[in-house]
Design a protein around this motif. Structure first.
Motif, PDB file in Angstrom:
ATOM      1  N   PRO A  84     -30.193   5.678  36.671  1.00 12.57           N
ATOM      2  CA  PRO A  84     -29.127   6.425  37.344  1.00 12.57           C
ATOM      3  C   PRO A  84     -29.062   6.096  38.831  1.00 12.57           C
ATOM      4  CG  PRO A  84     -31.008   7.837  37.005  1.00 12.57           C
ATOM      5  CD  PRO A  84     -31.390   6.497  36.468  1.00 12.57           C
ATOM      6  N   LEU A  85     -28.511   4.934  39.156  1.00 14.93           N
ATOM      7  CA  LEU A  85     -28.491   4.506  40.549  1.00 14.93           C
ATOM      8  C   LEU A  85     -27.125   4.732  41.175  1.00 14.93           C
ATOM      9  CD1 LEU A  85     -30.302   1.063  40.221  1.00 14.93           C
ATOM     10  CD2 LEU A  85     -31.292   3.312  40.460  1.00 14.93           C
ATOM     11  N   TYR A  86     -27.125   5.141  42.427  1.00 10.35           N
ATOM     12  CA  TYR A  86     -25.874   5.212  43.175  1.00 10.35           C
ATOM     13  C   TYR A  86     -25.635   3.832  43.758  1.00 10.35           C
ATOM     14  CZ  TYR A  86     -25.982  10.222  42.700  1.00 10.35           C
ATOM     15  OH  TYR A  86     -25.985  11.480  42.182  1.00 10.35           O
ATOM     16  N   ASP A  88     -23.652   2.558  45.757  1.00 15.56           N
ATOM     17  CA  ASP A  88     -23.310   2.347  47.156  1.00 15.56           C
ATOM     18  C   ASP A  88     -24.434   2.735  48.118  1.00 15.56           C
ATOM     19  OD1 ASP A  88     -23.102   4.996  46.587  1.00 15.56           O
ATOM     20  OD2 ASP A  88     -20.957   5.158  46.964  1.00 15.56           O
ATOM     21  N   MET A  89     -25.613   3.012  47.572  1.00 21.15           N
ATOM     22  CA  MET A  89     -26.742   3.325  48.452  1.00 21.15           C
ATOM     23  C   MET A  89     -27.724   2.158  48.422  1.00 21.15           C
ATOM     24  SD  MET A  89     -27.942   7.160  47.666  1.00 21.15           S
ATOM     25  CE  MET A  89     -26.860   8.559  47.719  1.00 21.15           C
ATOM     26  N   GLU A  93     -32.440   4.305  50.643  1.00 23.27           N
ATOM     27  CA  GLU A  93     -31.644   5.538  50.766  1.00 23.27           C
ATOM     28  C   GLU A  93     -31.649   6.313  49.460  1.00 23.27           C
ATOM     29  OE1 GLU A  93     -28.266   3.988  53.944  1.00 23.27           O
ATOM     30  OE2 GLU A  93     -27.923   3.804  51.807  1.00 23.27           O
ATOM     31  N   TYR A  94     -31.509   5.543  48.382  1.00 28.89           N
ATOM     32  CA  TYR A  94     -31.478   6.164  47.065  1.00 28.89           C
ATOM     33  C   TYR A  94     -32.783   6.907  46.781  1.00 28.89           C
ATOM     34  CZ  TYR A  94     -31.710   6.510  42.014  1.00 28.89           C
ATOM     35  OH  TYR A  94     -31.865   6.980  40.732  1.00 28.89           O
ATOM     36  N   PHE A  97     -33.125   9.986  48.828  1.00 31.17           N
ATOM     37  CA  PHE A  97     -32.341  11.097  48.266  1.00 31.17           C
ATOM     38  C   PHE A  97     -33.056  11.706  47.069  1.00 31.17           C
ATOM     39  CE2 PHE A  97     -29.165  12.277  44.965  1.00 31.17           C
ATOM     40  CZ  PHE A  97     -28.751  13.453  45.536  1.00 31.17           C
TER      41      PHE A  97
END
Lengths: 336, 257
Positions: A84-86, A88-89, A93-94, A97
Motif C-alpha cells: 500500500p504505497l502512496y 507520490d511520496m 516520507e512514506y 507517515f
C-alpha cells in the motif's frame, strides 16, 4: 499469540472463509498455503482488522481484533498483496507517515525509519518516489512499513512475490531473522519457501482448512512408501525381476526406456533403506548404474493432493470438504 | 488528535505534491479575480453615473453593490471546484489499495475521516485565503465595511466545508474518482436548486422545507452581514451529518469487503 476461532466470512451468498480455526505460538512462522481464491487474503485481512468477520473471534497479541481493534492493530504489521504505497511520496516520507500513524513519537521516528530501511535494504532508494520503484523495491518498502513499529505479529501476504531470486533469498532470511521476537503468518504460492521458512503450515482450500501440521510431518504423512529412482544401462537385459528380488523392495515400475538406458521407480517398505542393495545388484549384474536417487514426496504433491478435488462432485451447493489424503504419491491429475 | 493531524498533513501534502492544489488554487483565484474586476467596473460605472447626477443612488455602498454579488458568484464557483478537491480522497485510496495501510493501522475510522476532512478544508481555506488579496486592494483604495465581508467569508467557508463533507461521503462510496466528482457535483447542484421548486412565501410546507434544505439560501444572510444562529446550525449540522454518513459508509464498505 494468534488465535483464530471459527472465523467465517460471507459476502452475500458467497462464503469466502468457512469456519477457520488455528493458532500460532509466539515466535513461530506459520505458512499459509492455498490456491488462488482459497481465502488466504480474506483471512489475513480479517486478522489485521481491515474487514470484520461474519462469525467467530480472532485474538492477535492478546487483543480481540473485533473488540479492541486499535490495540490489536498497534501490535500488528501487515503487508498486503499489493504494497500500500502512496506513489507520490518518497520512500522516506512514506515510512515517516506510516511511523506517525502507528504512534511512533517524533523523536524516535527518524531512527525507526532508518532502521526499517536498513533491514529491508531500501536505503539506496530512500529519496525516490514510491511510484517509480521496481516491483521488488515496492515489496520491500511495504515490508519496511510492516516492521517499522516493531509489531508482535507480522502478517505478510505473499512477501516474496515479484522479487528476483537473490532478493527472495534475502527476504526469506529477513523473515527467519524476524521470527525470534515476532510471530509471523505468511502466505505464499511458492512451496519450497514454506518448507524452508515455516515451522507449521496451514493448507486452505475453498475457505476451509484442509491440513495443519509441520512441513516435515505433512510430507511424511502423505509419503506412504518410499520410492527410489534408478537409472541403469542393463545392456539389453530386463533389470526388473532382478531388482524386484532385492529384499525390502515391494514393487518396481519402469518409468521410461531411452537410448538403451532404463529408468525405474523402485518402491520399498517404509523405513528400510534399500539403496545399497540395489546398487550392489546392479553392479554385480554387470549393468551400468547411471543414477540412483530417492524420490521424496514434495510439499507440492501434498498440496496438490489436498487441494485438488474430484471434478464431478463440484456441482453441489455446499462447499465440498477436501478429499481424504490418499495414500499414494500419484499426482498426475490436473491441478486445476 | 495527533492521528487526525497526521492524516490531515498527509492529505495536504498529497494535494501539494500533485499539480492538484496549484490547479485548484490558480483556477479559483483567476475566476474570483475576473468576477472582482467585472463587479468593480460595475460599481465604478454606477458611482460615476451617480456622481454626474444621472440617477442611481447618491452614494454607492461597496458592500452592497460589489461584495455581496461577488461572494454569491464565488459560492457558485465553489460548487464547480470543490467536487474536484474531494473526489480523489477515498476513491484513490481504494483504487490503489493504500486504504489497507490506513485500515490496518491503529486508527479509528472517525480519525481517518476527520483527517481527510481537515486536509481538504485546509486546502479550501488556502483557496479562499488567496482571494483576500483582492479584498485588501478594496481596503487600500476604498472604505468598505469590514463586518459584512468577514461574515460573508465565514458563510463561504462554512458552505465550502459542507460541500467537502458531501464530497467525502460520495468519494467514500466510490472506487473511481471521476464518478465521485461527477456525482458530488450533481448532488451539490441539487442542494442548490432544490429551493426553486416553490416560493416559500406562498406558505406551502413543501416549499419552505425545500427552501430550508437549500445550501445556498442559507448563505444569503451571511453575505448581508448577518450571522444568524439558524444558518450556523444548518451548516454545522450539515457538516456533522455528512461526516457521520461517511463513517457509516466506510464501515459498510468494510463489511462488504
Amino acid at each position: 499469540m494468534i488465535e483464530v476461532q471459527h472465523v467465517t466470512k460471507r459476502y452475500g451468498p458467497v462464503t469466502a472463509v468457512n469456519d477457520v480455526s488455528f493458532r500460532v505460538d509466539s515466535g513461530q512462522i506459520l505458512g499459509f498455503l492455498g490456491p488462488n481464491g482459497a481465502g488466504k487474503t480474506t483471512t489475513m485481512r480479517i486478522l489485521t482488522g481491515c474487514i470484520p468477520a461474519t462469525e467467530g473471534t480472532a485474538i492477535v497479541a492478546g487483543y480481540d481484533v473485533f473488540e479492541q481493534p486499535v490495540e490489536a492493530k498497534r501490535r500488528t504489521g501487515y503487508l498486503p498483496e499489493t504494497p500500500p504505497l502512496y506513489t507520490d511520496m518518497t520512500v522516506r516520507e512514506y515510512l515517516t507517515f506510516a511511523a506517525r500513524i502507528n504512534g511512533i513519537g517524533s523523536g524516535a521516528r527518524r531512527e525507526r525509519v532508518a532502521g526499517a530501511m536498513a533491514r529491508t535494504s531500501v536505503e539506496d532508494v530512500a529519496d525516490r518516489h514510491c511510484g517509480k520503484l521496481s516491483k521488488g523495491y515496492r515489496q520491500r518498502v511495504g515490508l519496511a512499513q510492516a516492521i517499522l513499529h516493531n509489531p508482535d505479529v507480522l502478517i505478510l501476504d505473499e512477501p516474496t512475490a515479484g522479487l528476483d531470486p537473490k532478493q527472495i533469498i534475502e527476504t526469506r532470511e529477513l523473515i527467519k531473522d524476524l521470527a525470534g521476537d515476532h510471530t509471523i503468518i505468511l502466505s505464499t504460492h511458492i512451496l519450497p519457501e514454506v518448507a524452508q521458512t515455516c515451522q507449521s503450515v496451514i493448507i486452505i482450500n475453498k475457505g476451509q482448512v484442509v491440513a495443519v501440521d509441520t512441513p516435515a510431518n505433512l510430507t511424511e504423512r502423505l509419503g506412504g512408501a518410499e520410492t527410489i529412482r534408478l537409472e541403469v544401462d542393463p545392456l539389453g537385459a530386463d533389470p526388473e525381476p532382478a531388482l524386484a528380488a532385492v529384499p525390502g523392495v515391494t514393487g518396481v515400475t519402469v518409468a521410461e526406456t531411452a537410448n538403451g538406458s532404463c529408468v525405474l521407480d523402485v518402491q520399498s517398505e517404509r523405513g528400510t533403506d534399500v539403496r545399497r542393495e540395489l546398487a550392489r545388484t546392479v553392479v554385480s549384474s554387470g549393468w551400468g548404474l547411471l543414477e540412483l536417487s530417492p524420490l521424496r514426496v514434495s510439499l507440492e504433491d501434498v498440496f496438490l493432493q489436498l487441494t485438488t478435488s474430484e471434478e464431478p462432485k463440484e456441482e453441489d451447493a455446499d462447499p465440498e470438504p477436501a478429499p481424504e489424503p490418499a495414500d499414494t504419491t500419484d499426482t498426475t491429475e490436473d491441478p486445476t | 488528535m495527533s492521528n487526525i493531524l497526521a492524516i490531515a498533513h498527509k492529505e495536504l501534502r498529497q494535494y501539494f505534491v500533485s499539480p492538484m492544489a496549484y490547479a485548484l488554487i490558480g483556477l479559483f483565484a483567476i475566476i474570483y479575480g475576473w468576477f472582482f474586476i467585472v463587479s468593480l467596473n460595475f460599481v465604478v460605472r454606477v458611482s460615476m453615473q451617480a456622481g454626474m447626477g444621472m440617477g442611481g443612488p447618491p452614494t454607492v455602498n461597496i458592500n452592497e453593490y460589489m461584495m455581496r454579488p461577488l461572494l454569491g458568484n464565488t459560492a457558485v464557483v465553489m460548487l464547480l471546484v470543490l467536487p474536484m478537491l474531494t473526489s480523489r480522497s477515498y476513491a484513490e485510496e481504494k483504487r490503489s489499495g493504500t486504504i489497507e495501510l490506513l485500515l490496518s493501522s491503529p486508527l479509528t475510522e472517525l480519525q481517518i475521516i476527520l483527517g481527510k476532512f481537515l486536509g481538504a478544508l485546509a486546502l479550501f481555506t488556502a483557496m479562499l485565503g488567496v482571494t483576500l488579496v483582492h479584498v485588501a486592494v478594496l481596503f487600500i483604495y476604498g472604505e468598505p465595511e469590514l463586518g459584512p465581508i468577514l461574515s460573508g467569508y465565514l458563510g463561504l467557508w462554512l458552505m465550502g466545508a459542507s460541500f467537502i463533507s458531501v464530497g467525502l461521503l460520495i468519494s467514500s462510496a466510490s472506487r473511481n474518482q471521476m464518478v465521485a466528482g461527477v456525482v458530488t457535483f450533481g448532488v451539490l447542484l441539487m442542494f442548490w436548486v432544490v429551493s426553486w421548486m416553490g416560493d416559500p412565501s406562498s406558505g406551502s410546507t413543501t416549499a419552505s422545507v425545500l427552501a430550508y434544505l437549500s445550501i445556498l439560501d442559507h448563505f444569503e444572510d451571511f453575505s448581508k452581514g448577518v450571522i444568524d444562529t439558524k444558518h450556523l446550525a444548518y451548516y454545522i449540522s450539515f457538516i456533522t451529518f455528512g461526516l457521520f454518513l461517511t463513517v457509516k459508509s466506510v464501515d459498510s464498505e468494510r463489511w462488504r469487503g
